[in-house]
Design a protein around this motif. Sequence first.
Motif, PDB file in Angstrom:
ATOM      1  N   LEU A  25       0.828  -1.217   0.000  1.00 18.20           N
ATOM      2  CA  LEU A  25       0.000   0.000   0.000  1.00 18.20           C
ATOM      3  C   LEU A  25       0.857   1.260   0.000  1.00 18.20           C
ATOM      4  N   ALA A  26       1.980   1.226   0.709  1.00 21.52           N
ATOM      5  CA  ALA A  26       2.884   2.379   0.732  1.00 21.52           C
ATOM      6  C   ALA A  26       3.449   2.651  -0.664  1.00 21.52           C
ATOM      7  N   PHE A  27       3.839   1.606  -1.382  1.00 23.96           N
ATOM      8  CA  PHE A  27       4.331   1.777  -2.750  1.00 23.96           C
ATOM      9  C   PHE A  27       3.221   2.281  -3.671  1.00 23.96           C
ATOM     10  N   GLU A  28       2.013   1.774  -3.496  1.00 20.91           N
ATOM     11  CA  GLU A  28       0.884   2.237  -4.303  1.00 20.91           C
ATOM     12  C   GLU A  28       0.638   3.728  -4.080  1.00 20.91           C
ATOM     13  N   ALA A  29       0.730   4.175  -2.832  1.00 21.31           N
ATOM     14  CA  ALA A  29       0.540   5.599  -2.518  1.00 21.31           C
ATOM     15  C   ALA A  29       1.664   6.439  -3.137  1.00 21.31           C
ATOM     16  N   LEU A  30       2.873   5.933  -3.091  1.00 24.00           N
ATOM     17  CA  LEU A  30       4.016   6.626  -3.688  1.00 24.00           C
ATOM     18  C   LEU A  30       3.810   6.800  -5.191  1.00 24.00           C
ATOM     19  N   ILE A  31       3.386   5.757  -5.860  1.00 28.97           N
ATOM     20  CA  ILE A  31       3.144   5.796  -7.299  1.00 28.97           C
ATOM     21  C   ILE A  31       1.988   6.727  -7.630  1.00 28.97           C
ATOM     22  N   GLU A  32       0.959   6.724  -6.805  1.00 30.26           N
ATOM     23  CA  GLU A  32      -0.189   7.616  -7.012  1.00 30.26           C
ATOM     24  C   GLU A  32       0.247   9.081  -6.902  1.00 30.26           C
ATOM     25  N   GLN A  38       2.608   9.851 -21.515  1.00 30.60           N
ATOM     26  CA  GLN A  38       1.190   9.741 -21.181  1.00 30.60           C
ATOM     27  C   GLN A  38       1.060   9.241 -19.745  1.00 30.60           C
ATOM     28  N   LEU A  39       0.329   9.978 -18.950  1.00 28.93           N
ATOM     29  CA  LEU A  39       0.117   9.631 -17.554  1.00 28.93           C
ATOM     30  C   LEU A  39      -0.852   8.460 -17.450  1.00 28.93           C
ATOM     31  N   GLY A  40      -0.435   7.408 -16.721  1.00 26.23           N
ATOM     32  CA  GLY A  40      -1.285   6.252 -16.500  1.00 26.23           C
ATOM     33  C   GLY A  40      -1.910   6.286 -15.118  1.00 26.23           C
ATOM     34  N   LEU A  41      -2.773   5.347 -14.854  1.00 23.25           N
ATOM     35  CA  LEU A  41      -3.433   5.262 -13.550  1.00 23.25           C
ATOM     36  C   LEU A  41      -2.476   4.795 -12.455  1.00 23.25           C
ATOM     37  N   GLY A  42      -1.580   3.887 -12.798  1.00 27.55           N
ATOM     38  CA  GLY A  42      -0.666   3.349 -11.796  1.00 27.55           C
ATOM     39  C   GLY A  42      -1.301   2.286 -10.922  1.00 27.55           C
ATOM     40  N   ASP A  43      -2.456   1.792 -11.321  1.00 26.18           N
ATOM     41  CA  ASP A  43      -3.157   0.803 -10.501  1.00 26.18           C
ATOM     42  C   ASP A  43      -2.700  -0.631 -10.780  1.00 26.18           C
ATOM     43  N   ASP A  44      -1.635  -0.766 -11.582  1.00 28.57           N
ATOM     44  CA  ASP A  44      -1.155  -2.109 -11.912  1.00 28.57           C
ATOM     45  C   ASP A  44       0.113  -2.491 -11.131  1.00 28.57           C
ATOM     46  N   PHE A  45       0.406  -1.777 -10.036  1.00 24.69           N
ATOM     47  CA  PHE A  45       1.576  -2.118  -9.223  1.00 24.69           C
ATOM     48  C   PHE A  45       1.336  -3.424  -8.467  1.00 24.69           C
ATOM     49  N   LYS A  46       2.339  -4.275  -8.497  1.00 25.77           N
ATOM     50  CA  LYS A  46       2.315  -5.523  -7.717  1.00 25.77           C
ATOM     51  C   LYS A  46       3.658  -5.665  -7.019  1.00 25.77           C
ATOM     52  N   HIS A  49       3.376  10.442  -7.293  1.00 25.46           N
ATOM     53  CA  HIS A  49       4.429  10.901  -8.196  1.00 25.46           C
ATOM     54  C   HIS A  49       4.127  10.466  -9.632  1.00 25.46           C
ATOM     55  N   HIS A  50       3.650  11.406 -10.416  1.00 27.92           N
ATOM     56  CA  HIS A  50       3.238  11.141 -11.795  1.00 27.92           C
ATOM     57  C   HIS A  50       4.324  10.471 -12.620  1.00 27.92           C
ATOM     58  N   VAL A  51       5.571  10.863 -12.408  1.00 29.30           N
ATOM     59  CA  VAL A  51       6.658  10.337 -13.240  1.00 29.30           C
ATOM     60  C   VAL A  51       6.787   8.819 -13.108  1.00 29.30           C
ATOM     61  N   LEU A  52       6.368   8.258 -11.994  1.00 30.59           N
ATOM     62  CA  LEU A  52       6.460   6.811 -11.796  1.00 30.59           C
ATOM     63  C   LEU A  52       5.391   6.047 -12.573  1.00 30.59           C
ATOM     64  N   ARG A  53       4.345   6.746 -12.992  1.00 36.78           N
ATOM     65  CA  ARG A  53       3.274   6.071 -13.738  1.00 36.78           C
ATOM     66  C   ARG A  53       3.067   6.664 -15.132  1.00 36.78           C
ATOM     67  N   THR A  54       4.118   7.294 -15.641  1.00 34.35           N
ATOM     68  CA  THR A  54       4.091   7.841 -16.989  1.00 34.35           C
ATOM     69  C   THR A  54       4.675   6.828 -17.955  1.00 34.35           C
ATOM     70  N   ARG A  55       3.982   6.623 -19.060  1.00 35.62           N
ATOM     71  CA  ARG A  55       4.468   5.730 -20.116  1.00 35.62           C
ATOM     72  C   ARG A  55       4.915   6.593 -21.289  1.00 35.62           C
ATOM     73  N   TYR A  56       5.799   6.054 -22.106  1.00 33.89           N
ATOM     74  CA  TYR A  56       6.385   6.803 -23.206  1.00 33.89           C
ATOM     75  C   TYR A  56       6.164   6.052 -24.509  1.00 33.89           C
ATOM     76  N   SER A  57       5.990   6.810 -25.591  1.00 33.96           N
ATOM     77  CA  SER A  57       5.750   6.158 -26.885  1.00 33.96           C
ATOM     78  C   SER A  57       6.240   7.033 -28.025  1.00 33.96           C
ATOM     79  N   LEU A  58       6.353   6.414 -29.177  1.00 37.20           N
ATOM     80  CA  LEU A  58       6.731   7.085 -30.414  1.00 37.20           C
ATOM     81  C   LEU A  58       5.596   6.860 -31.396  1.00 37.20           C
ATOM     82  N   GLU A  59       4.977   7.957 -31.843  1.00 37.98           N
ATOM     83  CA  GLU A  59       3.867   7.865 -32.786  1.00 37.98           C
ATOM     84  C   GLU A  59       4.054   8.906 -33.875  1.00 37.98           C
ATOM     85  N   ASN A  60       4.018   8.455 -35.109  1.00 37.97           N
ATOM     86  CA  ASN A  60       4.169   9.346 -36.261  1.00 37.97           C
ATOM     87  C   ASN A  60       5.405  10.229 -36.155  1.00 37.97           C
ATOM     88  N   GLY A  61       6.494   9.641 -35.668  1.00 36.35           N
ATOM     89  CA  GLY A  61       7.758  10.364 -35.577  1.00 36.35           C
ATOM     90  C   GLY A  61       7.885  11.301 -34.396  1.00 36.35           C
TER      91      GLY A  61
END
Length: 188
Positions: free
Chosen positions: A97-104, A123-131, A106-118
Amino acid sequence: ALNGEFKCNIRLEQVFSHSSLAQMSQLVESNSQWLGQQSNQYVVVKKKEVTVGQKIEMSFAQQGLWHTEQMSQHTGAYHMLATFDVEGPLDIAALALAFEALIERHHVLRTRYSLENGKCWQQLGLGDDFKLKQGDLSALSESQQAVQLAQWVAEQAKKPFDLTADLMLRASWMSLSANHGVLLVCMH
């Protein structure tokens, strides 16, 4: 950018002749109409509100790191790894739960990155997939535990992050006995 943002008149050679942040700050303050001549005034930077799922173009520096990571064959060079030897009772559910709160928080911990059309996007994710991953070496002897633990840490250090899908933080708990274990935290 300085001239427009702070309404000051600074020449390029002045930027390079002021080698420290303190010197640069003094240069901006002394040349800024917006800040005035008082050194005790502060610039208030407004936090940009970002919503879950919103795509934002990466900064130039982020794009450079993205491309370097994509070409590096996932060496783990950008991983920050820490291990903690924990003795005494530990509530694993509370730790998760402490790690889940930390991820919730701090946006940078749940941000995903992608390359589209060059273009590179974040993109900010929910972060609800921490295990919190868990393992148990308590059935092994101390010498066997030491070997297995060293191997486990080395594997976790090299395990690549999928920047398009993973959280930028992983945590694992390896139990060595009922009241002793190792917490491993890896961040990209």
